[in-house]
Design a protein around this motif. Structure first.
Motif, PDB file in Angstrom:
ATOM      1  N   ARG A 122       0.808  -1.223   0.000  1.00  0.00           N
ATOM      2  CA  ARG A 122       0.000   0.000   0.000  1.00  0.00           C
ATOM      3  C   ARG A 122       0.848   1.283   0.000  1.00  0.00           C
ATOM      4  NH1 ARG A 122      -3.873  -2.248  -2.157  1.00  0.00           N
ATOM      5  NH2 ARG A 122      -5.462  -3.336  -0.950  1.00  0.00           N
ATOM      6  N   ASN A 123       2.085   1.194   0.501  1.00  0.00           N
ATOM      7  CA  ASN A 123       2.850   2.434   0.680  1.00  0.00           C
ATOM      8  C   ASN A 123       4.123   2.524  -0.156  1.00  0.00           C
ATOM      9  OD1 ASN A 123       0.987   3.372   2.533  1.00  0.00           O
ATOM     10  ND2 ASN A 123       2.010   2.315   4.219  1.00  0.00           N
ATOM     11  N   SER A 124       4.689   1.389  -0.562  1.00  0.00           N
ATOM     12  CA  SER A 124       5.872   1.478  -1.434  1.00  0.00           C
ATOM     13  C   SER A 124       5.635   0.514  -2.594  1.00  0.00           C
ATOM     14  CB  SER A 124       7.151   1.162  -0.639  1.00  0.00           C
ATOM     15  OG  SER A 124       7.091  -0.102  -0.008  1.00  0.00           O
ATOM     16  N   CYS A 125       6.352  -0.615  -2.623  1.00  0.00           N
ATOM     17  CA  CYS A 125       5.981  -1.629  -3.611  1.00  0.00           C
ATOM     18  C   CYS A 125       6.505  -2.984  -3.142  1.00  0.00           C
ATOM     19  CB  CYS A 125       6.500  -1.296  -5.009  1.00  0.00           C
ATOM     20  SG  CYS A 125       8.271  -1.469  -5.214  1.00  0.00           S
ATOM     21  N   ALA A 126       5.906  -4.020  -3.686  1.00  0.00           N
ATOM     22  CA  ALA A 126       6.253  -5.362  -3.229  1.00  0.00           C
ATOM     23  C   ALA A 126       6.024  -6.361  -4.355  1.00  0.00           C
ATOM     24  CB  ALA A 126       5.404  -5.722  -2.015  1.00  0.00           C
ATOM     25  N   THR A 127       6.763  -7.482  -4.292  1.00  0.00           N
ATOM     26  CA  THR A 127       6.625  -8.488  -5.358  1.00  0.00           C
ATOM     27  C   THR A 127       6.019  -9.780  -4.814  1.00  0.00           C
ATOM     28  OG1 THR A 127       8.808  -9.483  -5.019  1.00  0.00           O
ATOM     29  CG2 THR A 127       8.656  -7.626  -6.566  1.00  0.00           C
ATOM     30  N   TYR A 128       5.204 -10.388  -5.654  1.00  0.00           N
ATOM     31  CA  TYR A 128       4.502 -11.618  -5.304  1.00  0.00           C
ATOM     32  C   TYR A 128       4.800 -12.623  -6.409  1.00  0.00           C
ATOM     33  CZ  TYR A 128       0.331 -14.479  -4.159  1.00  0.00           C
ATOM     34  OH  TYR A 128      -0.551 -15.472  -3.809  1.00  0.00           O
ATOM     35  N   ASP A 129       5.240 -13.787  -6.021  1.00  0.00           N
ATOM     36  CA  ASP A 129       5.647 -14.811  -6.990  1.00  0.00           C
ATOM     37  C   ASP A 129       4.414 -15.498  -7.586  1.00  0.00           C
ATOM     38  OD1 ASP A 129       6.832 -16.787  -8.423  1.00  0.00           O
ATOM     39  OD2 ASP A 129       7.899 -17.721  -6.736  1.00  0.00           O
TER      40      ASP A 129
ATOM     41  N   TYR B 275      13.036   2.298  -3.188  1.00  0.00           N
ATOM     42  CA  TYR B 275      11.576   2.467  -3.302  1.00  0.00           C
ATOM     43  C   TYR B 275      10.828   1.441  -2.453  1.00  0.00           C
ATOM     44  CZ  TYR B 275      12.748   5.747  -6.926  1.00  0.00           C
ATOM     45  OH  TYR B 275      13.258   6.814  -7.593  1.00  0.00           O
ATOM     46  N   GLY B 276      11.536   0.925  -1.458  1.00  0.00           N
ATOM     47  CA  GLY B 276      10.891   0.059  -0.471  1.00  0.00           C
ATOM     48  C   GLY B 276      10.433  -1.283  -1.021  1.00  0.00           C
ATOM     49  N   ILE B 277      11.137  -1.817  -2.001  1.00  0.00           N
ATOM     50  CA  ILE B 277      10.685  -3.093  -2.594  1.00  0.00           C
ATOM     51  C   ILE B 277      10.900  -4.242  -1.624  1.00  0.00           C
ATOM     52  CG2 ILE B 277      12.856  -3.692  -3.765  1.00  0.00           C
ATOM     53  CD1 ILE B 277      11.058  -4.509  -6.194  1.00  0.00           C
ATOM     54  N   GLN B 278       9.937  -5.164  -1.592  1.00  0.00           N
ATOM     55  CA  GLN B 278       9.938  -6.242  -0.597  1.00  0.00           C
ATOM     56  C   GLN B 278       9.080  -7.386  -1.146  1.00  0.00           C
ATOM     57  OE1 GLN B 278      10.937  -6.981   2.601  1.00  0.00           O
ATOM     58  NE2 GLN B 278       9.493  -8.696   2.829  1.00  0.00           N
TER      59      GLN B 278
ATOM     60  N   PRO C 288       2.322   1.765  -4.878  1.00  0.00           N
ATOM     61  CA  PRO C 288       2.401   3.093  -5.485  1.00  0.00           C
ATOM     62  C   PRO C 288       3.730   3.386  -6.173  1.00  0.00           C
ATOM     63  CG  PRO C 288       2.280   3.207  -3.064  1.00  0.00           C
ATOM     64  CD  PRO C 288       1.947   1.818  -3.460  1.00  0.00           C
ATOM     65  N   THR C 289       4.838   2.792  -5.717  1.00  0.00           N
ATOM     66  CA  THR C 289       6.119   3.125  -6.360  1.00  0.00           C
ATOM     67  C   THR C 289       6.482   2.135  -7.468  1.00  0.00           C
ATOM     68  OG1 THR C 289       7.430   1.839  -4.781  1.00  0.00           O
ATOM     69  CG2 THR C 289       7.014   4.141  -4.214  1.00  0.00           C
TER      70      THR C 289
ATOM     71  N   PRO D 292      -0.293   8.836 -16.726  1.00  0.00           N
ATOM     72  CA  PRO D 292       0.754   8.095 -16.006  1.00  0.00           C
ATOM     73  C   PRO D 292       0.556   8.199 -14.489  1.00  0.00           C
ATOM     74  CG  PRO D 292       1.587  10.211 -16.749  1.00  0.00           C
ATOM     75  CD  PRO D 292       0.198  10.102 -17.292  1.00  0.00           C
ATOM     76  N   PRO D 293       1.038   7.197 -13.765  1.00  0.00           N
ATOM     77  CA  PRO D 293       0.952   7.259 -12.311  1.00  0.00           C
ATOM     78  C   PRO D 293       1.924   8.310 -11.773  1.00  0.00           C
ATOM     79  CG  PRO D 293       1.408   5.022 -13.092  1.00  0.00           C
ATOM     80  CD  PRO D 293       1.657   5.942 -14.231  1.00  0.00           C
ATOM     81  N   ALA D 294       1.678   8.745 -10.552  1.00  0.00           N
ATOM     82  CA  ALA D 294       2.531   9.763  -9.952  1.00  0.00           C
ATOM     83  C   ALA D 294       3.984   9.276  -9.898  1.00  0.00           C
ATOM     84  CB  ALA D 294       2.046  10.089  -8.543  1.00  0.00           C
ATOM     85  N   ALA D 295       4.903  10.222 -10.142  1.00  0.00           N
ATOM     86  CA  ALA D 295       6.328   9.878 -10.047  1.00  0.00           C
ATOM     87  C   ALA D 295       6.786  10.009  -8.598  1.00  0.00           C
ATOM     88  CB  ALA D 295       7.127  10.809 -10.957  1.00  0.00           C
ATOM     89  N   PHE D 296       7.851   9.299  -8.259  1.00  0.00           N
ATOM     90  CA  PHE D 296       8.387   9.401  -6.896  1.00  0.00           C
ATOM     91  C   PHE D 296       9.856   9.773  -6.939  1.00  0.00           C
ATOM     92  CE2 PHE D 296       4.612   6.988  -6.121  1.00  0.00           C
ATOM     93  CZ  PHE D 296       4.187   7.427  -4.872  1.00  0.00           C
TER      94      PHE D 296
END
Lengths: 405, 519
Positions: free
Chosen positions: A57-64, A234-237, A163-164, A401-405
C-alpha cells in the motif's frame, strides 16, 4: 531451478517444486514460512505479513505468481473456443489487452476465474489459480484448429504492486511504462536485448497500482536482481499469501476456497456458486448468443440468486471471521455467513465479504463475532452496513501516467 | 426462400413416421434423405444387377400402434400372419427349430421349460410395452406427466405380483448366459434364444447389461419377438410408410445430403432455423427434427461450438461402434442346408453360447471372428422381386465384425473375411460356393459410409443401460427436444431405440405436437 530428483530420496516426486525465483526469495524468507500452491514451495510471508501488506500500500512489493497456471491457446479456433467457454464476450478484446473472466459448468456453477491476455489475433494466454487442462481439453473438443500448451512451468512471473511500482520499472529502464494503461500489455527488451523480451501487463490482485511481469524462467534471477536493484530506494519487498489475502479483500476480489468452491471439485449438491451469487453479474454477457452455462444462468438471472456476495462494513474492530449473519440482533434468524474478514488498516474499517440470502439484503444485517482476548473467548453482535463500492480503490490504481516518486 | 414448419433429416423409417404424424396435424414437413432411397438401413438396394436386398432383413417389433395410427394397411402394408421359424443350424443336420410357441430338436425337458419361460417373458414384455411408446421422464424434473410415467411403471411392476416382480428385477440385467443356463440344456437352443438380445450390440452372452431388456424390447411386436416378413418383403413396409407420408402431405427429397443444421444466435440465445445442404442450398424451418444418429446430429451437423461443454463430451463418449456386418449373396438357386427341406426360416449359425462369446472376444480386440456367428435368411423366397426367376438372394447378419479393424479395412481384410464367411456357409450348406454369382460384404465401416451412420451401429448408439430410457442418448436430450430450441431428435439414438420399430419417430412427433400446444 529444479535439479533431477534424487533417486536416493524416498520422497522424490512428493517434494515441492521450487520457483525460478526461489533462491532469492528463500534468502529473504526470514521466517521460513512456507506453504504450497500447485506443487510449488510458496511463501505465506517473508518477514511479517502486515509489514508486507504496508509495502503493497505504501511502497511496492513483489509476489511470486510462477505457480499460477498459464495456458497458451493458439490457432484460428482459439478465440471461438474461449468465447464459448467463458461468460464474457472476448471477441471484443483487443490485442495486447487483458480481461478478467470466469467460466462455468453446463449448470452455470463457477469453475474458476482468471485472466485472458490477447497476445495476437489467434493467440491467447489464459491464467488461473488451479490446474485446468482437463476442462480446457473438454472445452476444446470440436475446435480442431486449436493448440493448447500448458506454459505453467515455462513462464516465470512476478506481480509488482504498490504506489512506487511504476517508478521502479522506470528506473529499470522500461521506457514509456508510465503510459501503459490498466489491463494493457507491453513488451520490453530485457537486459538490452530484443531476444529476451519482458512482457508487462498492468494487472494485479491488490486493487492498487501494479504490474505483472512475465519472463523466461532462465532469466528469472537476472531479472529479479535488476528489479531489486532498481527498487532499492523504493521500499521493494517480497510479499506472500497472507498479505495478498489482505490486499485482495480490501479490493473486493474473490478467492477460491474462501468466497467460492470450484464447481469441478464440489461434491455436495450446489455447494458451489454461480456468478450471480458471487456478484459477478457484470462478467456474464447475455448479449452473447452462446456460452457454457448460458441457459442455466439465464434462468438464475430471471429467478434471482438465492445468495448474494456482499461487502460489509461492520461496527467495532473485531474481525468477523467465520461469523454467521442474522436478520436480528437476537441472532434468531440466520441469513448468511462471512467468507473473508479483516480490520483494514488503509480504510480504517472492519470489513468483510459475506454470502447473504438475497431476500434478506433489505433488512439490517447482524454478525455474531467470536474473538479471544488473552486466551479468553468472547462474542459480540455487531451491526453490518452494506457497502456497494470496493473498500479500497485509489485513484492511483487507474491514473496514467501514475505519480512519479 | 421457402419455409417449412419442420425439416426432417433422414428418410429412415423413424424419419418417415415422425414426418407423417406431423404432416397429419397440418404442419408443413420437408423430409431430406441423403441417399437415393428411402428406408435407411431398410432400403432395398440392388447389390448386383437383378439382385436386391435391404440391410435390415426382417421384422420383429414394428409398432402395431404406428401401423394403426398411420393407417399403413390402407397405404399398402401387408404384414404377414405367418412368422419365420428360427432355425438353429446343426452341422449334422439335426437342427433346433423354434416355431412360435413350439420347439423341436430338443429334449422334452427343454420343450416344457420353454413353454414356462415364454409365458414369463411375455408377461414382462407386455408390462414394458406401453413404455416404449412413452416419453421417458426427465431426470430431476418433477412435472406431473413425468411423475405419472414413473408411477405407472411402478404400478405395472407391482401388478406383476411379488414373485414375478422380484424375478423381473433379477433377470432384467442378467447376462444372457445365466438366463439360458438356468433354463435349458440344449446348446444350440441357448444360443438361438440369446441371439435377439445380443445382435446389434457390443455384448456377448456373458456380458451383464441390457441383453434381457433388449429381448423384451423386441418381444413388443405383434408376434412376441418372432420374426416375420411382409408380403413383398421389407420394401413393402417402407413403401407403405412412404405412401402414408406423401398422403399426409410430406415433401420428400432424396439425394439431399444435409451439410449442417443452421443455428442462429441472437441475444435471446441459439435456435435451429433450418439446414444447409451439401450443394449450399439453405432451407429454413421452424423446427429441425433429426433422425440421424446423435453423434452425427450434434457433433457434425450442429457443432460443438453451439453446445454446452459437458453435453458435447457426453455425446462424444456415446458408444456407437457397430459390430454387425452384412453379407449379400446372389445365388443361382436355393442353397441346400444339410438336413433342411426348405431354407425359408431365419437360420442361425451359432452352435453354442461359447461360439458367440469367442466370436465376440476376437472382435473386442479389433479383429473379426475366427469362427463368425450369423443369422441368415433367403428373402427372395418371400419377395420374388429381389432376384431373377429361379435365382435367390442370401442375406446374413454376421457377428462380430468390428467397425474399427486392427490395421484398417483393407481390400485384403475384406476378402479374408468374405472367404471365412463362405467357408462357414459351405460347411452348413455344401455346394453353396458354386451357387454364388456375386457376393458383397458390408462392414460396419461400409454401413457408416453408405448410410451416414456413426460407427455403422444398427441402433445409432449402443442399447445398454447407460444409454437407454431417460439416458438415451444422454440426459438433456432424452425427451426428443435438445438443448437447442427448435432442434429435436427422432432417430434410433432416442428412446426406445433401434430396430425396425418406429418408437422414436412416434414419440418425437408426440413431443413436438405437445410442445406446440403449450405455446
Amino acid at each position: 531451478m529444479n535439479s533431477m530428483p534424487d533417486v536416493t530420496d524416498p520422497f522424490a516426486g512428493e517434494r515441492l517444486k521450487e520457483s525460478p525465483f526461489h533462491p532469492r526469495q528463500a534468502a529473504l524468507n526470514l521466517r521460513d514460512a512456507w506453504s504450497s500452491w500447485n506443487g510449488y514451495k510458496f511463501a505465506d510471508y517473508y518477514y511479517d505479513e502486515e509489514y508486507e501488506y504496508f509495502c503493497i500500500r505504501n511502497s511496492c512489493a513483489t509476489y511470486d505468481i510462477c505457480p499460477m497456471q498459464k495456458y497458451i491457446l493458439s490457432g484460428p479456433d482459439a478465440e471461438a473456443m474461449l468465447n464459448r467457454m467463458v461468460t464474457r464476450d472476448i471477441t471484443k478484446l483487443k490485442e495486447n489487452r487483458v480481461t478478467y473472466v470466469c467460466w462455468c459448468t453446463d449448470e452455470g456453477r463457477l469453475i474458476d476465474d482468471g485472466t485472458i491476455f490477447k497476445l495476437g489475433a489467434d493467440r491467447f494466454l489464459l491464467t488461473c489459480g488451479s490446474p485446468s487442462l482437463a476442462w480446457l481439453r473438454k472445452s476444446a473438443f470440436g475446435f480442431n484448429q486449436l493448440h493448447i500448451t500448458d506454459m505453467s512451468d515455462d513462464i516465470a512471473a512476478l506481480s509488482l504492486q504498490g504506489p512506487t511500482s511504476c517508478e521502479v520499472l522506470k528506473k529499470m529502464g522500461l521506457q514509456g511504462i508510465e503510459n501503459l494503461k490498466p489491463f494493457c500489455i507491453s513488451h520490453f527488451p530485457f537486459a538490452g536485448s530484443e531476444d529476451t523480451p519482458l512482457m508487462v501487463s498492468r494487472t494485479g490482485f491488490t486493487g492498487d497500482l501494479g504490474y505483472e511481469l512475465w519472463i523466461s524462467p532462465d532469466l528469472a534471477l537476472e531479472f529479479w536482481d535488476a528489479l531489486y536493484r532498481a527498487g532499492e530506494n523504493y521500499g521493494i519487498q517480497p510479499y506472500g499469501e497472507s498479505a495478498t489475502n489482505m490486499a485482495r479483500l480490501e479490493a473486493g476480489f474473490i478467492m477460491p476456497g474462501m468466497e467460492f468452491n470450484e464447481a469441478l471439485k464440489t461434491i455436495h449438491f450446489q455447494y458451489d456458486q454461480t456468478p450471480f451469487e458471487l456478484s459477478l453479474d457484470w462478467l456474464v454477457d447475455f448479449k452473447k448468443p452462446h456460452f457454457n452455462g448460458r441457459n442455466a444462468l439465464l434462468k438464475e438471472r430471471d429467478q434471482g440468486a438465492e445468495y448474494t456476495l456482499v461487502k460489509l462494513d461492520i461496527e467495532g474492530n473485531k474481525p468477523a471471521e467465520e461469523s454467521f449473519l442474522y436478520a436480528d440482533e437476537d441472532c434468531s434468524k440466520e441469513i448468511g455467513y462471512v467468507t473473508s474478514a479483516m480490520w483494514s488498516p488503509v480504510v480504517k474499517a472492519n470489513i468483510a465479504l459475506a454470502m447473504v440470502k438475497t431476500s434478506a439484503l433489505k433488512s439490517t444485517i447482524w454478525a455474531e463475532i467470536y474473538y479471544s482476548k488473552e486466551l479468553r473467548h468472547h462474542s459480540k453482535v455487531a451491526k453490518c452496513t452494506l457497502q456497494k463500492k470496493p473498500f479500497w480503490a485509489p485513484e492511483r490504481a487507474r491514473a496514467t501516467p501514475p505519480a512519479a516518486f | 426462400m421457402q419455409t417449412y414448419d419442420n425439416i426432417i433429416i433422414g428418410g429412415g423409417h423413424n424419419g418417415l413416421i415422425c414426418a407423417t404424424y406431423l404432416a397429419q396435424k397440418g404442419q408443413s414437413v420437408l423430409l431430406l434423405e441423403a441417399t437415393d432411397g428411402l428406408g435407411g438401413l431398410a432400403t432395398t438396394r440392388e447389390f448386383y444387377p437383378g439382385f436386391r436386398a435391404p440391410v435390415a432383413h426382417s421384422l420383429s417389433h414394428f409398432s402395431e400402434t404406428v401401423v394403426e395410427q398411420l393407417n399403413l394397411l390402407k397405404h399398402g402394408y401387408t404384414p404377414s400372419s405367418e412368422v419365420l421359424d428360427t432355425i438353429g443350424l446343426n452341422l449334422n443336420g439335426e437342427h433346433v427349430v423354434v416355431s412360435g410357441e413350439h420347439i423341436s430338436g430338443v429334449n422334452k425337458a427343454d420343450q416344457q421349460t420353454y413353454a414356462d419361460y415364454l409365458v414369463l417373458l411375455k408377461r414382462f414384455a407386455k408390462m414394458l410395452k406401453p413404455f416404449w411408446l412413452k416419453t421417458m421422464p426427465r431426470i430431476g424434473d418433477n412435472s406431473f406427466p413425468d411423475l405419472m410415467t414413473f408411477g405407472q411403471l411402478g404400478l405395472k411392476l407391482r401388478l406383476l405380483g411379488k414373485k414375478d416382480m422380484g424375478e423381473f428385477m433379477r433377470v432384467a440385467t442378467l447376462p444372457a448366459r445365466d438366463l439360458m443356463d438356468e433354463n435349458f440344456d440344449n446348446d444350440i437352443l441357448k444360443a438361438v434364444l440369446s441371439w435377439d438380445g445380443l445382435i446389434g450390440s457390443k455384448m456377448a452372452p456373458r456380458s451383464p447389461n441390457a441383453t434381457v431388456l433388449n429381448m423384451l424390447y423386441r418381444m413388443s411386436g405383434k408376434h412376441h419377438g418372432a420374426h416375420s416378413l411382409p408380403e413383398g418383403g421389407i420394401q413393402n413396409l417402407i413403401s407403405a410408410l412412404h405412401n402414408a407420408a406423401l398422403d399426409a402431405g410430406v415433401t420428400v427429397k432424396t439425394g439431399a445430403l444435409v451439410k449442417r443444421i443452421v443455428i442462429k444466435g441472437s441475444s435471446s440465445g441459439l435456435a435451429a432455423t433450418g439446414v444447409e445442404l451439401a450443394d449450399g442450398t439453405l432451407i429454413s424451418s421452424a423446427r429441425v427434427v433429426s433422425s440421424a444418429d446423435p453423434k452425427q446430429t450434434f457433433l457434425n451437423l450442429v457443432g460443438a461450438n453451439n453446445l454446452e461443454i459437458g453435453f458435447t463430451n457426453r455425446i462424444n463418449r456415446l458408444r456407437c461402434d457397430g459390430y454387425v456386418a452384412k453379407l449379400h449373396l446372389a445365388l443361382d438357386g436355393a442353397p441346400k442346408f444339410t438336413g433342411l427341406k426348405n431354407p425359408n426360416g431365419r437360420m442361425i449359425i451359432a452352435p453354442k453360447l461359447d461360439a458367440i462369446e469367442f466370436a465376440f472376444d476376437d472382435a473386442k480386440y479389433g479383429e473379426y471372428s475366427k469362427s463368425p456367428v450369423m443369422e441368415i435368411i433367403i428373402p427372395s423366397m418371400v419377395d420374388n422381386l429381389l432376384a431373377p426367376k429361379g435365382q435367390q438372394v442370401l442375406s446374413a447378419h454376421v457377428m462380430y465384425v468390428p467397425h474399427k479393424l486392427k490395421g484398417g479395412w483393407t481390400d485384403e481384410a475384406r476378402q479374408n473375411l468374405y472367404q471365412r464367411l463362405i467357408d462357414t456357409l459351405e460347411s452348413y450348406a455344401p455346394g453353396i460356393r458354386q451357387q454364388i454369382i456375386h457376393g458383397e460384404i458390408l462392414t460396419p465401416a461400409d454401413l457408416e459410409q453408405t448410410y451416414h451412420l456413426t460407427g455403422g451401429h444398427w441402433h445409432h448408439a449402443e442399447l445398454s443401460m447407460d444409454q437407454m430410457l431417460m439416458m438415451r442418448p444422454t440426459y438433456e436430450a432424452a425427451q426428443y427436444s435438445t438443448p437447442i430450441p427448435g432442434l429435436y431428435l427422432c432417430g434410433a439414438g432416442s428412446h426406445p431405440g433401434g430396430g425396425l420399430m418406429g418408437g422414436p419417430g412416434h414419440n418425437a412427433a408426440k413431443e413436438i405436437i405437445g410442445a406446440k400446444k403449450e405455446l
